[in-house]
Design a protein around this motif. Sequence first.
Motif, PDB file in Angstrom:
ATOM      1  N   GLU A 151      -3.793 -47.920   0.132  1.00 49.67           N
ATOM      2  CA  GLU A 151      -3.380 -48.839  -0.928  1.00 49.67           C
ATOM      3  C   GLU A 151      -3.022 -48.071  -2.205  1.00 49.67           C
ATOM      4  OE1 GLU A 151      -6.401 -51.773  -1.509  1.00 49.67           O
ATOM      5  OE2 GLU A 151      -6.188 -52.585   0.520  1.00 49.67           O
ATOM      6  N   GLU A 165       0.331 -46.578  -1.769  1.00 48.86           N
ATOM      7  CA  GLU A 165       1.343 -47.631  -1.884  1.00 48.86           C
ATOM      8  C   GLU A 165       1.578 -47.997  -3.350  1.00 48.86           C
ATOM      9  OE1 GLU A 165       4.123 -50.434  -0.628  1.00 48.86           O
ATOM     10  OE2 GLU A 165       3.155 -48.831   0.488  1.00 48.86           O
ATOM     11  N   ARG A 220       3.511 -45.282  -4.992  1.00 48.92           N
ATOM     12  CA  ARG A 220       4.911 -45.343  -4.591  1.00 48.92           C
ATOM     13  C   ARG A 220       5.637 -46.444  -5.363  1.00 48.92           C
ATOM     14  NH1 ARG A 220       7.978 -48.324  -1.882  1.00 48.92           N
ATOM     15  NH2 ARG A 220       6.346 -49.676  -1.098  1.00 48.92           N
TER      16      ARG A 220
END
Length: 177
Positions: free
Chosen positions: A67, A70, A73
């Motif tokens: 997570e 992510e 990103r």
Amino acid sequence: MLALLRDVMEQRDTVLSQYEAMALQVDEAVREVDEALVESQHNAKMAKETDERAECEAARANELLRELDEERRKSAARAEEMARLRHTIEYGPYERPWRVLSLAVVQIIEDAIAWVRARIPPESAFLPWFDKVVALAKAGGRFGLKSAVTFLRWAQPHAVASWGWLKREAARRMSKR
């Protein structure tokens, strides 16, 4: 013979007392073995639970790392988009700067709405209401913007005519003096 019988009975009593002592020792040893067996089973159970807990925590840590990656990103993508928008604003064509500004404001608002929506748990009963309120706010914003544009298009010729009339009236009154 009586002496022999007494000796045999003494030997028998000695053997019986030794046998009872050995039986007590065996009972104590069996109890110690049972306690050790129960303790080893308990320790094995605790070790298994600890291993399971460690596996769960490792899986949770991996999920949190995924997570985090992510989110990093997404953050990098947002930063890249903001850099692109800044570059467009600084070096882009200035034919319609209000359009660029409105696109930037819309993007900021959409990102804020997505951020708030991500904070609401998926199983929450509030989530459908949040989506409905956002849709209603978008529709109201579009309606307000279209109404304002329509009003400005209608009012522009009237404002120009009023300004011309005001200048003529001011010139006429100034010339009377």
